[in-house]
Design a protein around this motif. Structure first.
Motif, PDB file in Angstrom:
ATOM      1  N   TYR A  47      51.499  35.030  -1.540  1.00 46.60           N
ATOM      2  CA  TYR A  47      51.287  36.706  -2.572  1.00 46.60           C
ATOM      3  C   TYR A  47      50.588  37.064  -2.880  1.00 46.60           C
ATOM      4  N   SER A  49      48.142  40.317  -5.517  1.00 40.99           N
ATOM      5  CA  SER A  49      48.506  41.441  -6.652  1.00 40.99           C
ATOM      6  C   SER A  49      47.220  41.970  -6.723  1.00 40.99           C
ATOM      7  N   LEU A  64      52.609  37.945 -11.619  1.00 39.56           N
ATOM      8  CA  LEU A  64      51.681  38.845 -11.032  1.00 39.56           C
ATOM      9  C   LEU A  64      51.475  40.051 -11.757  1.00 39.56           C
ATOM     10  N   ALA A  68      52.486  44.299  -7.275  1.00 41.18           N
ATOM     11  CA  ALA A  68      52.224  42.505  -6.623  1.00 41.18           C
ATOM     12  C   ALA A  68      53.638  42.350  -5.738  1.00 41.18           C
ATOM     13  N   GLN A  69      52.955  41.808  -4.375  1.00 39.85           N
ATOM     14  CA  GLN A  69      54.079  41.081  -3.503  1.00 39.85           C
ATOM     15  C   GLN A  69      54.385  40.022  -3.054  1.00 39.85           C
ATOM     16  N   VAL A  70      55.403  39.619  -2.321  1.00 38.28           N
ATOM     17  CA  VAL A  70      55.813  38.028  -2.826  1.00 38.28           C
ATOM     18  C   VAL A  70      56.694  37.775  -1.012  1.00 38.28           C
ATOM     19  N   TYR A  72      58.497  36.028   1.979  1.00 38.76           N
ATOM     20  CA  TYR A  72      58.927  34.425   1.906  1.00 38.76           C
ATOM     21  C   TYR A  72      60.059  34.572   3.471  1.00 38.76           C
ATOM     22  N   LYS A  78      58.450  43.576  -3.431  1.00 37.55           N
ATOM     23  CA  LYS A  78      57.539  44.950  -3.960  1.00 37.55           C
ATOM     24  C   LYS A  78      57.549  45.166  -5.401  1.00 37.55           C
ATOM     25  N   PHE A  84      57.342  33.932 -11.748  1.00 34.97           N
ATOM     26  CA  PHE A  84      57.401  33.958  -9.976  1.00 34.97           C
ATOM     27  C   PHE A  84      58.266  31.814 -11.410  1.00 34.97           C
ATOM     28  N   VAL A  91      62.129  34.538  -8.524  1.00 37.49           N
ATOM     29  CA  VAL A  91      61.636  35.432  -8.579  1.00 37.49           C
ATOM     30  C   VAL A  91      62.324  36.438  -9.403  1.00 37.49           C
TER      31      VAL A  91
END
Length: 852
Positions: A47, A49, A64, A68-70, A72, A78, A84, A91
Motif C-alpha cells: 500500500y 499514499s 490512507l 492511495a493505492q493497495v 493484493y 486506487k 482498511f 477495504v
C-alpha cells in the motif's frame, strides 16, 4: 509527503498509536500492545499514499489519504481515500471533495484484464466479494453502468437498475436500461426485462430479456437479414446467414440475398490473420438474376471473386507469396457494386505471385495473372506461369582476381527457363469445360553467352552475344488446301489448319550483336542582366541510337518451316512458307532471314534557376520548365514493307509552383492510309504533303486545392483523427461510405481536364471531359463530399455523387445520392458505430434498379 509500505497484514499494527505527516512518532515504546486475534491473509498486501496514513490500533483499521493505492495478488485498487478494516479483511475506497466542491480521485478497481471506476467500493480480501455503487465498467466493446452492484467471488457481477451502452460518454447518449442483470466477464451479459433509451427518452421498445455477448473469443451465430423493397425486383431479405469462426485465425460468413420476384444471390466471405506470418480475405458472390412475372426479361447470372493475401515481411526473407484477385462478370459492377469507381472502370486485373531466392544467384517465380475488359467481356488468363533464372556470372574470372580483366574474363553467362499456360475466353464462358480445351501452353529455356559491354568514346557500347534457345509445345500445326475446290475468293480463305497433338521440341543457336550510343548534350543560358530574377536556363538533350542484328542461321539449324503450294486450278503456281509453331506462345526458336532493327530516341529536359522575390538570401531556386519531352521510333531494314514504326511522343511539366500537373502524349505514323483505312507502303508526305499523320494525342491537366489546415497536416506528417463507422462486413453501405470519414480537413477541391484524340484508321474518336471532386467540413462533425463532371463532346453531365456525413459521437449519420442518370439512387443511414450493435440502425434507400 509520500508514505509507502511493503509488509504483511499481521505487521500493519505495531505498538504505535498514530503515524502521519502532522503528528510526531511515539518513540517512548511505552504504549501497551493491543491484544487482538490475528487474521492473516494468504498473500502480501502493498500500500502507499501521497498525503498521509493513519493507523487505528484499537479498531484495527488503516486510513490512507491522497492517491492511495493497495495491491493484493492480481488486484489493484486506487482512490483518494481508503479505509482498511483488519477485523473483517475489508477495504473501502471512495473519492473526496476538494475546496471547490469538485469530486477527485474516484476509486478504480483492476483485477486482471477487468477495470472499472465507481463512487464507492467495498471489497473483502478473504471472500473476494465486493459492493460497488455507481459503477462504470468496460465490458468488451460496451460499457456497463450500475447504481448498486455486487461482485461475487467467482467474478460474476450482479446489477440492479443498470445501463448497457457502447457510448463512452460519462452520460451516455443512448443505452439499454436493465432492471436487473448478471455480467460474466469475458463471456456474456444476461438481463431481465430491458428497454431502449435515446437521449434520456424511453422508447416503446421493450425486451422481455436481454443477451449481450461479452467474450473476446469469437463464436458462431446467426446474421439477421436487412429488408426492403425495390420496384423492379420486389421485396427482399439481404445478407442473412451464418457466422462461423474456425479458430482464432480464420472465420467464415455464409449469407444469402432473396428477392420476391425471383433473384437469388449467395455470398461466402472469409478473413484470416496469423500474426507475423500472413493475413488476407476471400469474398465470393453469385447471383441468379430472374424476374418471374416479366416475360420480356432475359435471365442471366452475375459473379464476383475477390481474394487478398499479404505475407508479413517478418515471415521469410527469401520466400514470398501474395495475391490480389478481382474477377467478376462485366455486368456485376453495373448491377451490384455501389462504388462508382468500380462502375466506371472499364477493365480489371488480378495477380498471384510466389517467389523464392537462393542466395544472389538463383530465383524462382510462379505467377498467375488475369486481365478483363468490362466492355467487351474478353478475359485473358495466364495460370500458372513459372520462371527460373540463374543470374549473370563470369565463368572465367577467379574469386581473387585483381587488375584489369582480360578479354575472355569479360565473357558472361546466365540461364533462364519458363513455362506458360494461357487462356483467352469471355466472362460468360470462363467456367465452362471448353475453356480448358482451348488453353495454350509452352516451355522455353535460354542460355545466353555474351561479352561485357565494350565501350568506345565513353558513350558507345558494343555487346556481342551467342545464345541457345529451346522451346517445347504439346502440339504443332499443318496447313493444306482441299483436294478439289472452285476458288471464288482469296486462296488464303480456303487454307485448312490442322492441329497435331503430341510433344514437340525445337531448338536453335542464334548470334547477335548490338551497338548503342547514349551521349548527353548540355545547353546553358546565363543572364547578364543584374536585375533579372532569371539567373540561368539549362537544356539537357539525351539522344539515343541503337542497332541490333541477328544473321540468318536457319540453314544451319533444324527445319521447322513447311511450304504450302497453291492448287493448279488457280491457273498459276505459287507457294507460301509457314512455321509449324505459328501463333504459339514462344514462337519458333529460329527465324527465317536476318533480323535486326535500328532504334532512335530523343529525350529533353528544361529547367531554370530563379531568384525568389521574397527571398533576401540571394540563393537561386531551381524551377522545372519541362520535366521531359521524349520522342522515339524504330526502323527495320530486314522487312519488305512498312519498315518504320510509329513515332511516339510523351511529356510532362508542372506549372504555378507545382500546383498544376500537365501530362501529354501522342503517336504519329509516317505512312498513308488506303481507302479501307489500312496502312500501306507509301509515305504520308508524298500523299498529302504533310510530314506525318497524327494517330493519337492526349493531354491531361490536373490540380488540387485545400485549406491551410489540410496543408499543415500534410507537411508535418500529422495523422487525422478519424471516426470509425465500424462496419465489419462487405455490405452495400460499406462500399458507399468506406470504413472511415475524415473530419479534420475543412475543405479540398480536385479538378482534372482531359482531352484525347484517336484516329488510327479513317474513323476518329474524341473524348473531352472535365472532372470535379472535393469535400467540405462545415464543422468538425459535418462533412459534405462529392464528385461530378461534364462531357464536352456529348454535352451532358457525367456520373454525379453527393455524400453527407455527420459524426454523432457514438452514432453516425450518412447519406449518399446519385441525383440523376442511369445510377439514380440514394442511401440514408443512421447507425451505432459499435460492431456489436451493427444491426441497431435505420436506413432508407432507393436502388438504381428502380430506374429500369
Amino acid at each position: 509527503m509520500e508514505i509507502k509500505a511493503d509488509t504483511t497484514v499481521d505487521k500493519l499494527f505495531p505498538d504505535t498509536v498514530l503515524i502521519s505527516d502532522t503528528i510526531q512518532h511515539d518513540t517512548t515504546g511505552m504504549v501497551p500492545k493491543t491484544k487482538s486475534k490475528k487474521q492473516t491473509l494468504e498473500s502480501q498486501v502493498r500500500y502507499s499514499s501521497r498525503d498521509s496514513m493513519i493507523t487505528a490500533v484499537v479498531k484495527r483499521k488503516l486510513y490512507l489519504y491522497g492517491e492511495a493505492q493497495v495491491y493484493y495478488e492480481d488486484i489493484e485498487l486506487k482512490a483518494d481515500f481508503m479505509e482498511f478494516d483488519m477485523n473483517n479483511s475489508e477495504v473501502t475506497a471512495m473519492s473526496l471533495t476538494d475546496t471547490s466542491g469538485s469530486v477527485t480521485g474516484k476509486p478504480v478497481f483492476k483485477k486482471g484484464d477487468e477495470t472499472f471506476e465507481s463512487d464507492t467500493i467495498r471489497y473483502n480480501f478473504k471472500t473476494k466479494k465486493g459492493l460497488i455503487k455507481n459503477i462504470v465498467t468496460e465490458q468488451g466493446e460496451g460499457y456497463l453502468h450500475s447504481h448498486i452492484t455486487k461482485r461475487l467471488s467467482n467474478g460474476h457481477i450482479h446489477i440492479k437498475n443498470g445501463k448497457y451502452t457502447t457510448c463512452n460518454a460519462e452520460h451516455p447518449h443512448f443505452y439499454i436500461g436493465l432492471t436487473k442483470a448478471i455480467a460474466i466477464p469475458d463471456d456474456k451479459i444476461v438481463s431481465g426485462p430491458a428497454y431502449f433509451v435515446m437521449e434520456d427518452i424511453p422508447l416503446p421498445l421493450i425486451l422481455p430479456f436481454g443477451f449481450f455477448p461479452n467474450s473476446k473469443r469469437r463464436s458462431a451465430g446467426i446474421l439477421f437479414p436487412s429488408y426492403g423493397e425495390e420496384r423492379t425486383r420486389g421485396f427482399f431479405l439481404k445478407q442473412g446467414g451464418l457466422y462461423i469462426p474456425f479458430s482464432d485465425y480464420m472465420d467464415l460468413v455464409l449469407q444469402a440475398d432473396v428477392y420476391l420476384r425471383g433473384t437469388i444471390g449467395i455470398i461466402a466471405k472469409s478473413s484470416y490473420n496469423w500474426k507475423y506470418h500472413f493475413s488476407g480475405g476471400f469474398d465470393f458472390k453469385y447471383y441468379w438474376n430472374r424476374i418471374k412475372d416479366d416475360f420480356d426479361y432475359r435471365p442471366y447470372n452475375d459473379y464476383s471473386i475477390v481474394w487478398r493475401h499479404t505475407q508479413s515481411p517478418k515471415a521469410n526473407p527469401t520466400r514470398t507469396f501474395s495475391a490480389n484477385v478481382n474477377i467478376s462478370k462485366a455486368t456485376y459492377s453495373k448491377n451490384y457494386s455501389y462504388d462508382l469507381e468500380n462502375y466506371l472502370r472499364n477493365n480489371q486485373s488480378s495477380s498471384i505471385l510466389y517467389s523464392k531466392r537462393w542466395g544472389s544467384m538463383f530465383a524462382l517465380n510462379v505467377t498467375a495473372t488475369h486481365t478483363q475488359d468490362n466492355i467487351s467481356g474478353n478475359v485473358n488468363l495466364n495460370l500458372p506461369n513459372a520462371s527460373f533464372k540463374v543470374n549473370r556470372f563470369y565463368p572465367f574470372r577467379s574469386k581473387n582476381m585483381s587488375g584489369k580483366p582480360r578479354w575472355f574474363e569479360n565473357i558472361q553467362l546466365s540461364y533462364d527457363a519458363g513455362i506458360q499456360n494461357k487462356i483467352a475466353t469471355t466472362d460468360s464462358t470462363i467456367l465452362k469445360d471448353l475453356t480448358l480445351k482451348n488453353m495454350q501452353n509452352g516451355f522455353y529455356h535460354n542460355i545466353p553467352v555474351s561479352m561485357a559491354n565494350i565501350r568506345l568514346l565513353n558513350f558507345i557500347s558494343i555487346t556481342p552475344s551467342l545464345s541457345y534457345k529451346g522451346v517445347a509445345y504439346t502440339s504443332h500445326i499443318e496447313k493444306s488446301f482441299p483436294d478439289s475446290i472452285l476458288f471464288t475468293n482469296s486462296p488464303e480463305s480456303y487454307v485448312q489448319t490442322d492441329t497435331i497433338y503430341g510433344l514437340r521440341y525445337a531448338h536453335a543457336i542464334n548470334s547477335s550483336i548490338s551497338i548503342s550510343a547514349n551521349p548527353k548534350i548540355y545547353g546553358m543560358f546565363q543572364s547578364t542582366r543584374p536585375n533579372s530574377y532569371i539567373r540561368a536556363v539549362r537544356h539537357v538533350i539525351s539522344p539515343s541510337a541503337g542497332f541490333s542484328f541477328s544473321p540468318d542461321v536457319s540453314s544451319l539449324m533444324p527445319n521447322y518451316y513447311h511450304t504450302i503450294r497453291y492448287p493448279r486450278s488457280m491457273g498459276r503456281v505459287s507457294e507460301k512458307t509457314y512455321s509449324m509453331f505459328e501463333g504459339y506462345l514462344y514462337g519458333t526458336p529460329v527465324a527465317r532471314g536476318s533480323v535486326g532493327a535500328i532504334s532512335l530516341s530523343l529525350n529533353n529536359n528544361l529547367e531554370m534557376k530563379v531568384l525568389s522575390k521574397n527571398d533576401t538570401t540571394g540563393e537561386p531556386k531551381k524551377v522545372s520548365i519541362l520535366d521531359n519531352l521524349n520522342f522515339s521510333s524504330s526502323y527495320n531494314p530486314f522487312v519488305d514493307t512498312l519498315r518504320w514504326n510509329d513515332i511516339s511522343m510523351n511529356g510532362a511539366t508542372r506549372l504555378l509552383n507545382n500546383r498544376i500537373n500537365v501530362t501529354f502524349g501522342g503517336s504519329f505514323s509516317p505512312y498513308a492510309l488506303d481507302e479501307a483505312g489500312n496502312k500501306y507502303n507509301r509515305s504520308h508526305f508524298k500523299e498529302t504533303r504533310k510530314l506525318v499523320r497524327l494517330t493519337r494525342f492526349n493531354i491531361n491537366i490536373g490540380t488540387a486545392f485545400q485549406s491551410g489546415q489540410g496543408k499543415k497536416s500534410e507537411t508535418t506528417g500529422e495523422t487525422s483523427d478519424k471516426e470509425q463507422t465500424q462496419t465489419t462486413d462487405y455490405d452495400d453501405e460499406s462500399e458507399v461510405f468506406g470504413d472511415y470519414v475524415d473530419f479534420d480537413i475543412p475543405w479540398s477541391l480536385r479538378i482534372n481536364y482531359s482531352w484525347s484524340y484517336n484516329k488510327p484508321r479513317n474513323t476518329k474518336t474524341i473524348s473531352h471531359t472535365i472532372d470535379l471532386s472535393g469535400d467540405l467540413s462545415l464543422t468538425k462533425k459535418w462533412k459534405i463530399g462529392g464528385r461530378t463532371g461534364y462531357d464536352l463532346v456529348n454535352k451532358e453531365v457525367t456520373i454525379t455523387n453527393i455524400s453527407i456525413s455527420r459524426d454523432l459521437h457514438c452514432w453516425t449519420m450518412q447519406m449518399s445520392a446519385v441525383p440523376f442518370g442511369p445510377r439514380k439512387s440514394y442511401v440514408f443511414t443512421i447507425n451505432a458505430k459499435s460492431a456489436m450493435l451493427r444491426d441497431l440502425k435505420w436506413d432508407k434507400r432507393k436502388s438504381w434498379w428502380d430506374n429500369l
